[in-house]
Design a protein around this motif. Structure first.
Motif, PDB file in Angstrom:
ATOM      1  N   GLU A  45       0.713  -1.406   0.204  1.00  0.00           N
ATOM      2  CA  GLU A  45       0.047   0.028  -0.060  1.00  0.00           C
ATOM      3  C   GLU A  45       0.836   1.312   0.028  1.00  0.00           C
ATOM      4  OE1 GLU A  45      -3.363   0.553  -0.673  1.00  0.00           O
ATOM      5  OE2 GLU A  45      -3.368  -1.785  -0.687  1.00  0.00           O
ATOM      6  N   ASN A  49       0.940   3.988  -2.722  1.00  0.00           N
ATOM      7  CA  ASN A  49       0.588   5.508  -2.690  1.00  0.00           C
ATOM      8  C   ASN A  49       1.696   6.376  -3.196  1.00  0.00           C
ATOM      9  OD1 ASN A  49      -1.572   4.821  -1.404  1.00  0.00           O
ATOM     10  ND2 ASN A  49      -0.803   5.060   0.752  1.00  0.00           N
ATOM     11  N   ILE A 595      -2.490   2.932   5.774  1.00  0.00           N
ATOM     12  CA  ILE A 595      -3.810   2.909   6.031  1.00  0.00           C
ATOM     13  C   ILE A 595      -4.127   4.553   6.443  1.00  0.00           C
ATOM     14  CG2 ILE A 595      -5.282   1.995   7.883  1.00  0.00           C
ATOM     15  CD1 ILE A 595      -3.689  -0.492   8.117  1.00  0.00           C
ATOM     16  N   ARG A 621     -14.122   3.393   3.415  1.00  0.00           N
ATOM     17  CA  ARG A 621     -13.540   2.732   2.702  1.00  0.00           C
ATOM     18  C   ARG A 621     -13.611   2.944   1.087  1.00  0.00           C
ATOM     19  NH1 ARG A 621     -15.356  -3.509   3.599  1.00  0.00           N
ATOM     20  NH2 ARG A 621     -13.156  -3.733   3.907  1.00  0.00           N
ATOM     21  N   MET A 625      -8.001   4.007   1.914  1.00  0.00           N
ATOM     22  CA  MET A 625      -7.616   2.839   2.763  1.00  0.00           C
ATOM     23  C   MET A 625      -8.180   2.977   4.353  1.00  0.00           C
ATOM     24  SD  MET A 625      -6.513  -0.485   1.883  1.00  0.00           S
ATOM     25  CE  MET A 625      -5.959  -1.691   2.834  1.00  0.00           C
TER      26      MET A 625
ATOM     27  N   TRP B  55      -7.756  -3.934  -7.899  1.00  0.00           N
ATOM     28  CA  TRP B  55      -7.007  -3.728  -6.638  1.00  0.00           C
ATOM     29  C   TRP B  55      -7.915  -3.274  -5.573  1.00  0.00           C
ATOM     30  CZ3 TRP B  55      -2.420  -5.635  -5.023  1.00  0.00           C
ATOM     31  CH2 TRP B  55      -1.898  -5.213  -3.625  1.00  0.00           C
ATOM     32  N   SER B  56      -8.852  -2.220  -5.882  1.00  0.00           N
ATOM     33  CA  SER B  56      -9.448  -1.780  -4.704  1.00  0.00           C
ATOM     34  C   SER B  56     -10.862  -2.627  -4.488  1.00  0.00           C
ATOM     35  CB  SER B  56     -10.043  -0.153  -5.049  1.00  0.00           C
ATOM     36  OG  SER B  56     -10.643  -0.330  -6.305  1.00  0.00           O
ATOM     37  N   THR B  59      -9.006  -5.644  -2.728  1.00  0.00           N
ATOM     38  CA  THR B  59      -8.527  -5.586  -1.157  1.00  0.00           C
ATOM     39  C   THR B  59      -9.140  -4.471  -0.526  1.00  0.00           C
ATOM     40  OG1 THR B  59      -6.829  -3.969  -2.087  1.00  0.00           O
ATOM     41  CG2 THR B  59      -6.030  -6.182  -2.404  1.00  0.00           C
ATOM     42  N   ARG B  60      -8.864  -3.272  -1.162  1.00  0.00           N
ATOM     43  CA  ARG B  60      -9.445  -2.121  -0.117  1.00  0.00           C
ATOM     44  C   ARG B  60     -10.808  -2.319   0.424  1.00  0.00           C
ATOM     45  NH1 ARG B  60      -9.316   3.134  -3.225  1.00  0.00           N
ATOM     46  NH2 ARG B  60     -11.636   3.030  -2.908  1.00  0.00           N
TER      47      ARG B  60
END
Lengths: 694, 694
Positions: A45, A49, A595, A621, A625, B55-56, B59-60
């Motif tokens: 993650e 980012n 996060i 969400r 994240m 991905w989101s 996972t997210r």
């Protein structure tokens, strides 16, 4: 002497990275693979980012940069044009026995007794050498029969004590000696007649079957023996028996293709602090040779020279190779840039410092194409000169390479500042530094290069390099591919016609000289270089040139490591009983934190609180994240998020439900770095967070 | 017969992709590199959007999946455990001359005259063969002298007409014949005495210098001759001169190490539609052999067996190798998943269909770890059975592998639907299909596998596979690494104690059988397999097991191609003069479209309009990919965005500035797909767009 402390810090960082799932060793269950690192859930993650911020800063938020995503494996010619095939190498020395290589400048000094050998022969040939029959003085004579004798001697078992170095003594005497030895030692007949007829032969009296077969087998024997004429040395630490040196030497010659090797010409020497021997095998190293750092493989169904390909050692070259395609399909005009992120590979000899120098890594590279200064001068009248340090502001038409270079240095530092890596931190520590490479450090084509350095726990090291690379790259690809890399600039063409003749001549001459310098530096023959440079200068007058380039090139993995090192802090608290506990707080900038927010119901067993917390979680969400946690005391949950580097934690409590009516539908936000808490309406939460994480 | 039309469509797509900067051929300026493709500015954005959505989604937006980012190069043992080193191969046949390989099942049939040779010898050995001296009947005799003769014959120039196939005629007769020939042809002396002494030798009368030297050179000669005993055939299309076949054959044998080759045993045969010859060289292909599809390289300073490494052919294995690390650091419990995207490499023999089958590609893989059905049964009392087709809803504790598998198939289809690839499109065309692999198609460890197929222009092909892989993967890594891949399940342990003995025995037995089946299938010796399976069954009773896995594995590049193919549409319009123009509209779903919104000032030369448009652009671009365009008529600008696939275009006009006061601060939004326009307040614009692109 701060080194020990720093090592401790690195150990803590590596341990935290594994414990919290930032970074694992690649293939750990198989003992790992040196120089390769995996990113766990939090690390992945964090990395996403960082890359996303770089990408949006570089492309989405700019009018003058577009993206590219090229393959890792490209045509090998690209790496010839770029110079990587010829020069992307470390000087290395190799252990001829184990084939292990060491950096020529990093050999550990060693002491002991060096055992040297001039070579070795296989048992089936040594007698030829002993008898001097392979001496060049006799090269013209048909020697088959002497070999035949020699082989006979071998099988009849001449005692070991007779074997030694290559003899240069009189051949005839030797032959006699061995024949006599043979007679007396083994009792087997080797008649004087035979010796005599051999001597007749050597003296030129002839032999009935001379001819090409002799020469053929003769050359086979010579080749086999020459193969063993390789000097070999091995260093024994004092006290070790000589036989162990001989064992290693025999092992070497056997691997080298000498069957049953007999060692020739042993000698010894005592050595102190020699840097000529491999630290593990003790074997004397080969001369230093360049060892290319590119990983090589074969593409296609044929494993041959034709199929050789390399894993890219940098992402930049793909940008140059696709420059024309991008230019033609993106509605961009010079000055503009092409950005790319992606994996690159270097077979580093000594990967080190955790993820800092690894063999597989990711880059974020921008190639920003600009007009040559001569073109800027024609169009804008003159080229602006930098006005001191700092950001030069918004780009202007009269910027030459110097201002563009300065601009990108400052833009990149702005980027680092925006993710929590300022030049100087709150404590007054210098985090980022610019290092301007000295003229003698620059590649011949580079005009300037600035390294942005970061204070890592293991020392201040490069995070990014920003190079002004002239028109070298596109020029090279033009030469190697035969495809034009030039652009046509209408503005330049128009402006040119308005110049007076003196100016035209002056600019032309300078451009000619610059091109000539490039062409001769890369080895173009003088007459052709002059002709080509003249054409280039004529092209400029028609609005044509090969763009120059400014290259800000950053490493993702080392940036991640910088962010982790910079975020790492410890908090020691003492409880009522005087027991103190130290825990880790990862103070990531909210923009890069893996996060963004933790959401906690105060109590796990109050359905209304849980429901409200889950509702907030579900809504947040979709935008960022978020992490829901109802396990254990709130303090424990805060601590867990601190260690993950989560900047904000939201707690839903009885007040949220309206126990205190004034606080209905509000939550507590707790700040990671100082533990400060504030109350916020749920409705404002997303906006409040977005403002901080974007 | 829709093929021609479909090829035309693919050509149009490839051309559009290059023209608009979606996809370029990698290394195009160097003539390209087969099977590698680069993504240009629009393609890179499209790809980023797809990956980000995956991905989101994976996972997210889920509680039960975390991410991983592992290296492309991993320890080679991983590919032994996974079976890739041994079995990840295509059956290939090789042209022994050019080393080019073709897929055994894809050889083009060819007709012509096959020229066959039983072998070849070098000029310096052929007489030995001619004389039958290498016939096995005489293998025990010391033959040196006969070689000597033979070599003499060679230099004296025996006429070509005597050379032919390997003779089996009487050796003595041949020797006489050649000696006589020698005498009569060249006039050089080859005395009857010599022939006689040779025959004496052959008849066992002895020779003074027999011994090991003879044998050594004899073996050298035999080895050289045996080397040439390789059958070779080449197919000539009718009408070509036989000499061209001989030329190819000689070329082959020279490459094979036979100097100055003399061909042996030529014969010919007429062939129709043979699939045994290489389509380019015409040379008869080798037997089919497995050819591993993994790219190989060497890591570290030694280029030896020790340093061999592979470019991963799939991202999945890293997930298994890091399973324990992730489990221990992520606070997840089975059932949970690990997701990863990244590059993978396969040395495809025939990359084809544009980016569909390429050698470097990107995957999006999820490994979802579940409890073995036996554990579910113990915990939940029984394993739920699927209730017909469709999405089975939110996961339940009593789901076994079948329901989890069905769940992931439906989740993945939902994902495709969410980006504009429904099962059936608006026109009633079937876009997506599920293909359930038949039992005989499944790997031995697989319980089931569903391919999600998409209707590409070149045929209906796999987009994603969703496999139920049992506990094969983790079990293999446990066996190969010696590290436990098992988990401890408190729930299972507690539930087990509550079972009655009959149930315990029953479940134990079934788990034992399942483990035994795995162990014996992978070749564990029976006694050890039984012992290990017994231990596994005992472990289950203590709450231990190796998780099973459901693997939804998607290819990014083929998904991009599917999206491009699906988006591609043509719009033909006819102007007033009856002139019709066809242009491309790329109907990407707004969620994946590279550019989300185009922003246009109606007129370029009205500063207030331009300023307002730029203001809107500046505010939108911080949230999404936006494109500002003030070049040319509005219609041209729409058309450009249509071709880029931009779903919405915003125009700032005089009304925006308040010419019509009711429309002050509103803009026109134009929809790409139907050209529909609507008016919206600027303040609502971002929200309106966000709702559509998220």
């Amino acid at each position: 002497m701060s080194e020990p402390k720093e090592n401790v810090l690195m150990e803590k960082i590596v341990s935290l990275c594994k414990r919290r799932g930032f970074v694992y060793q690649s293939s750990e269950i198989y003992g790992g693979i040196q120089g390769f690192w995996d990113y766990g859930p939090l690390g992945a993650e964090l990395k996403r980012n960082v890359k996303e911020l770089w990408w949006s800063t570089m492309t989405r938020l700019r009018d003058d940069v577009v993206g590219l995503e090229a393959t890792i494996i490209m045509a090998p010619q690209i790496w010839r044009a770029s110079g990587h095939v010829d020069t992307f190498a470390d000087m290395m020395r190799e252990c001829p026995l184990t084939k292990r290589r060491v950096r020529a400048d990093q050999v550990e000094p060693q002491s002991g007794i060096a055992f040297r050998y001039t070579g070795a022969v296989s048992k089936s040939h040594y007698l030829l050498l002993e008898a001097g029959l392979l001496d060049e003085r006799f090269a013209g004579l048909p020697p088959f029969q002497s070999e035949h004798y020699a082989e006979s001697f071998l099988t009849s078992g001449i005692p070991e004590k007779l074997f030694g170095g290559i003899s240069t003594a009189d051949t005839t005497a030797l032959i006699h000696k061995y024949c006599q030895q043979l007679q007396s030692d083994s009792g087997k007949k080797a008649s004087d007649t035979n010796v005599t007829s051999y001597l007749d032969l050597r003296s030129g009296k002839g032999w009935p079957w001379d001819g090409p077969a002799f020469e053929y087998y003769w050359s086979v024997a010579v080749e086999a023996i020459l193969k063993g004429a390789v000097p070999f040395s091995v260093l024994l630490s004092s006290g070790k028996p000589p036989e162990s040196a001989r064992k290693v030497a025999r092992e070497f010659f056997e691997k080298h293709g000498i069957k049953d090797p007999i060692l020739i010409g042993e000698s010894t020497e005592k050595l102190e602090n020699s840097v000529d021997f491999h630290p593990e095998s003790g074997v004397r190293l080969s001369e230093a040779r360049p060892f290319n750092l590119m990983f090589k493989t074969y593409v296609g169904p044929v494993e041959s020279e034709d199929g050789i390909a390399y894993l890219r050692p940098e992402t930049a070259q793909a940008i140059f190779a696709q420059f024309k395609n991008v230019l033609e399909t993106s509605r961009q005009k010079v000055p503009f840039g092409i950005a790319q992120t992606g994996k690159a590979f270097r077979n580093e000899v000594t990967p080190r410092n955790f993820t800092f120098r690894s063999r597989e890594f990711e880059q974020m590279e921008l190639e920003f194409f600009i007009k040559p200064d001569e073109a800027v001068e024609v169009i804008a009248g003159s080229v602006a000169t930098p006005k001191g340090a700092g950001h030069p502001g918004e780009p202007e038409a009269n910027w030459g390479w110097q201002l563009w270079h300065q601009y990108w240095v400052e833009e990149r530092i702005k980027f680092y500042e925006g993710i929590g890596l300022p030049r100087v931190n709150d404590k007054g520590e210098k985090l980022l530094e610019e290092y301007w490479q000295k003229p003698e450090e620059l590649a011949h084509y580079a005009r300037a290069c600035v390294d942005i350095l970061f204070k890592f726990p293991f020392g201040t090291q490069e995070l990014e390099g920003i190079a002004a690379r002239s028109d070298f790259d596109l020029s090279q690809h033009e030469r190697f591919s035969g495809k034009s890399m030039g652009v046509f600039d209408e503005e330049l063409r128009t402006a040119w016609t308005k110049l007076d003749d003196a100016k035209k001549k002056d600019v032309s001459e300078r451009y000619y000289q610059a091109r000539l310098k490039y062409l001769t530096k890369v080895g173009v023959e003088q007459a052709k270089a002059e002709k080509d440079a003249k054409e280039d200068a004529e092209g400029l007058a028609k609005g044509q040139y090969i763009p120059h380039v400014i290259e800000p090139s950053a490493g993702v993995d080392r940036l991640i490591l910088a962010l982790v090192a910079n975020a790492y802090s410890e908090l020691t608290s003492t409880d009522d009983k005087g027991k103190s506990e130290t825990r880790v707080v990862m103070k990531f900038h909210p923009r890069v934190a893996p996060i963004k927010v933790g959401i906690f119901p105060l109590l796990k067993n109050k359905p209304e609180i849980v429901a409200k917390a889950k509702e907030i979680f579900a809504s947040l969400r979709t935008q960022m994240m978020a992490f829901y946690d109802d396990g254990g005391a709130i303090g424990r949950r805060y601590a867990r998020q601190d260690e993950a580097g989560t900047p904000y934690c939201v707690t839903v409590d009885f007040d949220t439900l309206g126990e205190n009516p004034e606080l209905l539908n509000t939550v507590t936000i707790r700040h990671r770095d100082d533990g400060r808490q504030e109350r916020l309406p749920i409705a404002e939460l997303a906006g409040w967070l977005q403002a901080r994480i974007r």
